[in-house]
Enzyme design. Structure first.
Site, short mmCIF file in Angstrom:
data_model
loop_
_atom_site.label_atom_id
_atom_site.label_comp_id
_atom_site.label_asym_id
_atom_site.label_seq_id
_atom_site.Cartn_x
_atom_site.Cartn_y
_atom_site.Cartn_z
N LYS A 71 -12.25 -1.43 6.43
CA LYS A 71 -11.46 -2.43 7.13
C LYS A 71 -11.93 -2.55 8.57
O LYS A 71 -12.25 -3.62 9.04
CB LYS A 71 -9.96 -2.07 7.11
CG LYS A 71 -9.41 -1.74 5.73
CD LYS A 71 -9.24 -2.96 4.85
CE LYS A 71 -9.07 -2.68 3.37
NZ LYS A 71 -8.04 -1.75 2.99
N ASP A 108 -1.43 6.59 6.51
CA ASP A 108 -2.54 5.80 6.00
C ASP A 108 -2.83 4.73 7.06
O ASP A 108 -2.08 3.78 7.20
CB ASP A 108 -2.15 5.16 4.66
CG ASP A 108 -3.21 4.19 4.13
OD1 ASP A 108 -4.28 4.05 4.78
OD2 ASP A 108 -2.97 3.58 3.07
N TRP A 146 0.83 -1.21 0.00
CA TRP A 146 0.00 0.00 0.00
C TRP A 146 0.86 1.26 0.00
O TRP A 146 0.54 2.24 -0.65
CB TRP A 146 -0.99 -0.01 1.16
CG TRP A 146 -2.09 -0.99 0.92
CD1 TRP A 146 -2.33 -2.15 1.59
CD2 TRP A 146 -3.09 -0.92 -0.12
NE1 TRP A 146 -3.41 -2.80 1.05
CE2 TRP A 146 -3.90 -2.07 0.00
CE3 TRP A 146 -3.38 -0.01 -1.13
CZ2 TRP A 146 -4.98 -2.33 -0.85
CZ3 TRP A 146 -4.45 -0.26 -1.98
CH2 TRP A 146 -5.23 -1.41 -1.84
C1 LIG Z 1 -7.48 -1.27 1.63
C2 LIG Z 1 -6.40 -0.28 1.78
C3 LIG Z 1 -6.29 0.84 0.94
C4 LIG Z 1 -7.20 1.07 -0.23
O1 LIG Z 1 -8.46 1.43 0.14
P1 LIG Z 1 -9.58 1.81 -0.94
O2 LIG Z 1 -10.64 2.39 -0.09
O3 LIG Z 1 -9.96 0.54 -1.63
O4 LIG Z 1 -9.00 2.79 -1.88
C5 LIG Z 1 -5.27 1.73 1.19
N1 LIG Z 1 -4.40 1.55 2.20
C6 LIG Z 1 -4.46 0.49 3.02
C7 LIG Z 1 -3.48 0.35 4.12
C8 LIG Z 1 -5.47 -0.46 2.84
O5 LIG Z 1 -5.53 -1.53 3.66
#
Ligand SMILES: *Cc1c(COP(=O)(O)O)cnc(C)c1O
Length: 375
Positions: free
Chosen positions: A211, A187, A102
């Site tokens: 998540k 993030d 990511w």
């Molecule tokens: C799932 C995830 C993303 C992407 O998320 P989207 O909402 O599908 O764009 C980005 N960063 C991390 C750490 C993730 O687990």
């Protein structure tokens, strides 16, 4: 059909009480004769939900007054581009610390976004190079991995790498890095609200909801007000962080049902005792799982270094791919789903987000012991 034990990485399990609450008021929200989805986002019924979700986020995390809490659409992936668009200036780029897949994506999008604006994104550190494929992304970074440019607009990191199972700040030996005066941008999509976090250490935190706190379609952004105020004004209004900040995230129609579900999840989380209680519960769940892995060293193998092992996404391998396939199939027959590792890395991945019940882990661990014994 009974509900399964859902170990999906995202979209992921939601707490049953949050779903039941939605079911109970699905057709008639708060005695209004319609669902929350059918209400105007400017009406008092929806606004109460919106305000409650924002207030719960502030309360649970102890967000200081100097920060805005925002709801943004487009997924965490949109923020990969939107954050640099807001924060870089000509000749003043952004630094990236990459500890997994990511982080790679965030860095790649930042390169494109900054190039448009006469700035650049720079790799300030990575745990993914020069060590051979087996050793790529098996740990969180330390100070020794990192060289921050003192004039960077920010330093970006991924607090939990969902695919590689690598997490910062699980162990005191792998704290969030110190970037000095450079604001930290994190993030936190896959570990948001797993435990208390000192928000004041960050310039900006963002997390896709699907998540750990709700359905897909909403990103929570927590950002220092001075960064919002200093953000670029020459990008489209819809991408400027000041737009949701100045309009309580109601500039245009927000994803109302998603925010409603976040409200339900946060109310559940508060009822369980908040983030301190959640941390204990999460550490116990993951600890049990790593315990079984370590107790069967000839059979299960976790590639991640001990201090960086994720409490949210536990990844491991079995002796052969055929064993992994059989593992996933047998578990599924027992009502345990979502265990297949990400297609880019293979293996098994058990996501143990907040909504995953401790009893599910007990069942999975018993299955794993038995599976290993049978070989
Ligand atoms: C799932 C995830 C993303 C992407 O998320 P989207 O909402 O599908 O764009 C980005 N960063 C991390 C750490 C993730 O687990």
């Amino acid at each position: 059909m009974p509900r399964v034990k859902n170990f999906n990485a995202g979209p992921a399990a939601l707490p049953l009480p949050a779903l039941e609450r939605a079911r109970d008021e699905f057709l008639d929200f708060a005695g209004s004769g319609m669902s929350v989805m059918e209400h105007s986002h400017r009406g008092k019924e929806y606004e109460a939900v919106h305000d409650e979700a924002l207030a719960l986020l502030r309360e649970l995390l102890g967000v200081p007054d100097a920060y805005d809490v925002l709801f943004v659409q487009g997924g965490a992936s949109q923020l990969f581009a939107q954050i640099p668009m807001n924060l870089v200036e000509k000749g003043r780029g952004a630094d990236y610390l990459v500890t997994g897949a990511w982080g790679e994506k965030a860095f790649s999008e930042a390169k494109a976004a900054t190039a448009m604006l006469g700035a650049s994104a720079r790799l300030a550190g990575t745990t993914g190079e020069g060590e051979g494929k087996e050793k790529r992304y098996v740990r969180a970074a330390t100070a020794a991995d990192l060289q921050v440019s003192p004039d960077a607009a920010y330093l970006h990191l991924t607090s939990n790498e969902t695919i590689h199972g690598v997490q910062f700040a699980v162990d005191p030996a792998r704290p969030f890095p110190d970037a000095g005066k450079v604001p930290l941008v994190a993030d936190m999509s896959s570990d948001f609200l797993w435990k208390p976090v000192d928000v004041s250490r960050f310039g900006l935190i963002y997390a896709g909801a699907q998540k750990n706190i709700g359905p897909s379609g909403v990103v929570v952004v927590i950002v220092r007000k001075d960064l919002v105020a200093a953000g670029r004004k020459d990008i489209p209004k819809i991408f400027q962080l000041r737009t949701p900040a100045e309009n309580k995230s109601l500039y245009n129609t927000p994803p109302t049902f998603g925010i409603y579900m976040i409200r339900n999840v946060l109310a559940w989380l508060k009822g369980l005792g908040g983030l301190g209680a959640m941390e204990q519960r999460n550490r116990a769940k993951a600890g049990k799982l790593y315990g079984v892995i370590d107790a069967n060293p000839g059979f299960y193998r976790c590639p991640v270094e001990r201090e960086s092992r994720s409490v949210m996404n536990v990844v491991f391998r079995l002796p052969a791919e055929a064993d992994e396939e059989r593992f996933v199939k047998e578990a599924k027959a027992k009502g345990m789903v979502g265990l297949k590792g990400h297609r880019s890395v293979g293996g098994i991945r058990v996501s143990t987000y907040n909504a995953v019940e401790p009893a599910w882990l007990d069942e999975l661990c018993a299955f794993m012991q038995d599976f290993a014994k049978r070989g």
